[in-house]
Scaffold this motif. Structure first.
Motif, PDB file in Angstrom:
ATOM      1  N   LEU A  31      37.480  24.751  38.141  1.00  0.00           N
ATOM      2  CA  LEU A  31      36.522  25.823  38.436  1.00  0.00           C
ATOM      3  C   LEU A  31      36.994  27.144  37.837  1.00  0.00           C
ATOM      4  O   LEU A  31      36.216  27.870  37.218  1.00  0.00           O
ATOM      5  CB  LEU A  31      36.308  25.962  39.943  1.00  0.00           C
ATOM      6  CG  LEU A  31      35.399  27.104  40.379  1.00  0.00           C
ATOM      7  CD1 LEU A  31      34.008  26.975  39.755  1.00  0.00           C
ATOM      8  CD2 LEU A  31      35.321  27.175  41.885  1.00  0.00           C
ATOM      9  N   ALA A  32      38.271  27.455  37.996  1.00  0.00           N
ATOM     10  CA  ALA A  32      38.819  28.696  37.449  1.00  0.00           C
ATOM     11  C   ALA A  32      38.675  28.735  35.932  1.00  0.00           C
ATOM     12  O   ALA A  32      38.297  29.761  35.357  1.00  0.00           O
ATOM     13  CB  ALA A  32      40.283  28.858  37.862  1.00  0.00           C
ATOM     14  N   ALA A  33      38.952  27.628  35.270  1.00  0.00           N
ATOM     15  CA  ALA A  33      38.814  27.569  33.812  1.00  0.00           C
ATOM     16  C   ALA A  33      37.362  27.751  33.394  1.00  0.00           C
ATOM     17  O   ALA A  33      37.073  28.409  32.391  1.00  0.00           O
ATOM     18  CB  ALA A  33      39.363  26.241  33.283  1.00  0.00           C
ATOM     19  N   THR A  34      36.446  27.212  34.172  1.00  0.00           N
ATOM     20  CA  THR A  34      35.015  27.356  33.885  1.00  0.00           C
ATOM     21  C   THR A  34      34.579  28.807  34.035  1.00  0.00           C
ATOM     22  O   THR A  34      33.834  29.335  33.208  1.00  0.00           O
ATOM     23  CB  THR A  34      34.190  26.442  34.813  1.00  0.00           C
ATOM     24  OG1 THR A  34      34.612  25.088  34.615  1.00  0.00           O
ATOM     25  CG2 THR A  34      32.709  26.562  34.537  1.00  0.00           C
ATOM     26  N   VAL A  35      35.047  29.482  35.089  1.00  0.00           N
ATOM     27  CA  VAL A  35      34.727  30.900  35.299  1.00  0.00           C
ATOM     28  C   VAL A  35      35.275  31.740  34.149  1.00  0.00           C
ATOM     29  O   VAL A  35      34.578  32.595  33.594  1.00  0.00           O
ATOM     30  CB  VAL A  35      35.271  31.392  36.660  1.00  0.00           C
ATOM     31  CG1 VAL A  35      35.191  32.904  36.769  1.00  0.00           C
ATOM     32  CG2 VAL A  35      34.528  30.720  37.803  1.00  0.00           C
ATOM     33  N   LYS A  36      36.526  31.485  33.777  1.00  0.00           N
ATOM     34  CA  LYS A  36      37.154  32.242  32.688  1.00  0.00           C
ATOM     35  C   LYS A  36      36.375  32.057  31.387  1.00  0.00           C
ATOM     36  O   LYS A  36      36.097  33.018  30.670  1.00  0.00           O
ATOM     37  CB  LYS A  36      38.608  31.812  32.525  1.00  0.00           C
ATOM     38  CG  LYS A  36      39.373  32.646  31.515  1.00  0.00           C
ATOM     39  CD  LYS A  36      40.843  32.271  31.517  1.00  0.00           C
ATOM     40  CE  LYS A  36      41.640  33.112  30.559  1.00  0.00           C
ATOM     41  NZ  LYS A  36      42.070  34.386  31.117  1.00  0.00           N
ATOM     42  N   TYR A 104      41.945  36.151  36.069  1.00  0.00           N
ATOM     43  CA  TYR A 104      43.307  35.680  36.238  1.00  0.00           C
ATOM     44  C   TYR A 104      43.299  34.541  37.242  1.00  0.00           C
ATOM     45  O   TYR A 104      43.182  34.745  38.451  1.00  0.00           O
ATOM     46  CB  TYR A 104      44.218  36.836  36.668  1.00  0.00           C
ATOM     47  CG  TYR A 104      44.287  37.876  35.578  1.00  0.00           C
ATOM     48  CD1 TYR A 104      45.171  37.728  34.516  1.00  0.00           C
ATOM     49  CD2 TYR A 104      43.425  38.958  35.556  1.00  0.00           C
ATOM     50  CE1 TYR A 104      45.210  38.645  33.474  1.00  0.00           C
ATOM     51  CE2 TYR A 104      43.452  39.883  34.527  1.00  0.00           C
ATOM     52  CZ  TYR A 104      44.349  39.717  33.493  1.00  0.00           C
ATOM     53  OH  TYR A 104      44.383  40.619  32.467  1.00  0.00           O
ATOM     54  N   GLU A 105      43.402  33.328  36.700  1.00  0.00           N
ATOM     55  CA  GLU A 105      43.224  32.130  37.519  1.00  0.00           C
ATOM     56  C   GLU A 105      44.183  32.021  38.687  1.00  0.00           C
ATOM     57  O   GLU A 105      43.782  31.635  39.776  1.00  0.00           O
ATOM     58  CB  GLU A 105      43.377  30.857  36.651  1.00  0.00           C
ATOM     59  CG  GLU A 105      42.389  30.734  35.531  1.00  0.00           C
ATOM     60  CD  GLU A 105      42.943  31.203  34.201  1.00  0.00           C
ATOM     61  OE1 GLU A 105      43.601  32.260  34.146  1.00  0.00           O
ATOM     62  OE2 GLU A 105      42.705  30.506  33.205  1.00  0.00           O
ATOM     63  N   THR A 106      45.446  32.351  38.463  1.00  0.00           N
ATOM     64  CA  THR A 106      46.436  32.158  39.526  1.00  0.00           C
ATOM     65  C   THR A 106      46.187  33.042  40.739  1.00  0.00           C
ATOM     66  O   THR A 106      46.566  32.685  41.843  1.00  0.00           O
ATOM     67  CB  THR A 106      47.866  32.386  39.000  1.00  0.00           C
ATOM     68  OG1 THR A 106      47.934  33.685  38.430  1.00  0.00           O
ATOM     69  CG2 THR A 106      48.245  31.341  37.971  1.00  0.00           C
ATOM     70  N   GLN A 107      45.550  34.193  40.520  1.00  0.00           N
ATOM     71  CA  GLN A 107      45.269  35.090  41.622  1.00  0.00           C
ATOM     72  C   GLN A 107      43.802  35.045  42.054  1.00  0.00           C
ATOM     73  O   GLN A 107      43.442  35.574  43.091  1.00  0.00           O
ATOM     74  CB  GLN A 107      45.619  36.535  41.243  1.00  0.00           C
ATOM     75  CG  GLN A 107      47.090  36.727  40.964  1.00  0.00           C
ATOM     76  CD  GLN A 107      47.371  38.123  40.435  1.00  0.00           C
ATOM     77  OE1 GLN A 107      46.471  38.882  40.114  1.00  0.00           O
ATOM     78  NE2 GLN A 107      48.646  38.471  40.347  1.00  0.00           N
ATOM     79  N   GLY A 108      42.960  34.460  41.225  1.00  0.00           N
ATOM     80  CA  GLY A 108      41.529  34.415  41.533  1.00  0.00           C
ATOM     81  C   GLY A 108      40.860  35.766  41.409  1.00  0.00           C
ATOM     82  O   GLY A 108      39.888  36.053  42.103  1.00  0.00           O
ATOM     83  N   ASN A 109      41.372  36.622  40.519  1.00  0.00           N
ATOM     84  CA  ASN A 109      40.842  37.986  40.372  1.00  0.00           C
ATOM     85  C   ASN A 109      40.157  38.193  39.030  1.00  0.00           C
ATOM     86  O   ASN A 109      40.659  37.726  38.008  1.00  0.00           O
ATOM     87  CB  ASN A 109      41.974  39.019  40.459  1.00  0.00           C
ATOM     88  CG  ASN A 109      42.557  39.129  41.838  1.00  0.00           C
ATOM     89  OD1 ASN A 109      41.908  38.859  42.830  1.00  0.00           O
ATOM     90  ND2 ASN A 109      43.813  39.537  41.906  1.00  0.00           N
ATOM     91  N   ILE A 110      39.084  38.926  39.069  1.00  0.00           N
ATOM     92  CA  ILE A 110      38.467  39.447  37.848  1.00  0.00           C
ATOM     93  C   ILE A 110      38.929  40.880  37.737  1.00  0.00           C
ATOM     94  O   ILE A 110      38.839  41.640  38.690  1.00  0.00           O
ATOM     95  CB  ILE A 110      36.936  39.350  37.904  1.00  0.00           C
ATOM     96  CG1 ILE A 110      36.494  37.892  37.939  1.00  0.00           C
ATOM     97  CG2 ILE A 110      36.311  40.091  36.725  1.00  0.00           C
ATOM     98  CD1 ILE A 110      35.008  37.708  38.114  1.00  0.00           C
TER      99      ILE A 110
END
Length: 111
Positions: A31-36, A104-110
């Motif tokens: 999911l994080a990779a998809t958002v990025k 930033y995937e590890t923190q879940g922050n935009i």
């Protein structure tokens, strides 16, 4: 016996019942990779934003939020760029900021 939060969870001596559960479950990493990727594809590489600085923290890098009456976004100004700013930055300043949006995937922050 406590009830498990997932009705199809494995129970001793019992098989889960097959059922249509909708879309395939993906991992948090997927999911994080998809958002990025979605952000990278849909936004320009440089964006100029106007907003008010809040929660300013002056370390080697500057950490702060830019906000207006409807939203806020976390920001970081890396030390190499911060050294080029020729005025004192502080909370409640109205500024134009130019940069890129990243996830930033590890923190879940935009930011």
């Amino acid at each position: 016996m406590a009830r498990l939060p997932f009705p199809d969870a494995d129970l001793p001596g019992r098989s889960p019942k097959p059922r249509d559960t909708g879309p395939r479950a993906i991992t948090v990493t997927e999911l994080a990779a998809t958002v990025k990727a979605a952000l990278a594809q849909s936004l320009p590489t440089r964006i100029r934003v106007v907003g008010e600085i809040s929660n300013f923290s002056d370390r080697a890098h500057w950490f702060f939020s830019l906000k207006d009456e409807g939203a806020a976004i976390r920001c970081v100004c890396f030390a190499s760029a911060a050294r080029k700013v020729n005025f004192a930055v502080k909370d409640r300043m109205q500024v134009f900021a130019t940069g890129r949006v990243d996830y930033y995937e590890t923190q879940g922050n935009i930011q």
